[in-house]
Every structure is written in C-alpha cells, then in structure tokens.
Motif scaffolding. Sequence first.
Motif, short mmCIF file in Angstrom:
data_model
loop_
_atom_site.label_atom_id
_atom_site.label_comp_id
_atom_site.label_asym_id
_atom_site.label_seq_id
_atom_site.Cartn_x
_atom_site.Cartn_y
_atom_site.Cartn_z
N HIS A 1 0.83 -1.16 0.09
CA HIS A 1 -0.13 0.02 0.02
C HIS A 1 0.94 1.31 0.08
N SER B 1 -0.33 7.57 3.40
CA SER B 1 -0.61 6.33 3.06
C SER B 1 -0.71 5.83 4.45
N ASP C 1 -2.27 6.92 7.11
CA ASP C 1 -3.23 7.60 7.55
C ASP C 1 -4.48 6.75 6.67
N SER C 2 -4.19 6.72 5.58
CA SER C 2 -5.37 5.73 4.77
C SER C 2 -5.41 4.45 5.03
N GLY D 1 -4.73 3.34 7.85
CA GLY D 1 -5.12 3.05 9.29
C GLY D 1 -6.72 2.92 9.34
N GLU D 2 -7.37 3.53 8.18
CA GLU D 2 -9.03 3.25 8.05
C GLU D 2 -9.37 1.91 7.67
N VAL D 3 -8.29 1.13 7.29
CA VAL D 3 -8.88 -0.38 6.77
C VAL D 3 -8.46 -1.35 7.97
N PRO D 4 -9.72 -1.88 8.46
CA PRO D 4 -9.69 -2.57 9.53
C PRO D 4 -8.33 -3.61 9.76
N ALA E 1 -4.99 -1.38 10.33
CA ALA E 1 -5.20 -0.43 11.52
C ALA E 1 -4.41 -0.83 12.65
#
Length: 151
Positions: free
Chosen positions: A24, A125, A127-128, A130-133, A136
């Motif tokens: 990612h 990257s 931050d984004s 961290g939004e994916v369970p 995170a």
Amino acid sequence: MGIADTAVEVRASGWRTLAALHAHIEGALERELVRRHALSVVEFTVLDALSRQDGWHMRMSQLARAAALSSSATTRLVNRLEDRGLLTRVLCADDRRGVYTELTDAGWALYREARPTHDAVLEASLDSAGEVPELAPIVGFLHDGVTGVRG
C-alpha cells in the motif's frame, strides 16, 4: 489444529498484513516520486541512505543492505544513478578494492526536492491504511513506536 499450528498461522497472518501495508505504502510512494521527481522508491532509498552517512558515502555492500538489493542489482542501480549525475564512485584510500558511492550536488538537490514528497505521501498512506480494519493495528503500532503514544 494444534497450538503450534495456530501460532504459525498467526505469524503468517501478521506477515501477510505487513506485506499488504508495505505494498500500500510503496505503491503510493512509487507513483508520486516517479510523477513528481522521476525517481523510483528504491532510487530514493539510495539517496536517503547516502544522505544519512557521516561523510556522505557508503561502500557498495552497505548500500546493497540499505536498499535491500543484491550486489548485482545495486551495481545496476548505482550505474543508472551515476549516469543521471546523481551519484559518483570513489576508490577507498585505504583499500584500493573498496569503492564508495557518494551523492553529487545534483543528487543532493534531487534528494532535498523529493524528501518532502516522500514524507507527505508516507504520512498520507499510513493515515489511509489506518482506516482499513486489517491494517489499522499495525499502523497503530508504527505510530506508537515512533511517538511512544497513540495520537
């Protein structure tokens, strides 16, 4: 499934999560560094490693370790960066077989130009991710390791 099998699966799952986070981040870095600076992630990694050295040079073997590349891949990469005027090679004064790699003025300039892009994309990257369970927990761990507290 026994306890040993469960432990192996937990480690394998953790490795897959880490690999997903790496992909990612690296994909985002590659896109922006190439688009904005005509510089790949591994090329940036080499410039970054060299910028952090006392005296600003490294032996080729050290550079290979820093970039996580084989010796032959490092040589090809250094050749490309040298052809672009970003690096130069210097013979070691103490050991004529030793070759150091150093940043040129152009290499320093490109590194300084690309560093803010790298840092901003890395932060975005993470931050984004961290939004994916699934990602995170590892992102949280990375933030905790850097700051000592979750922010």
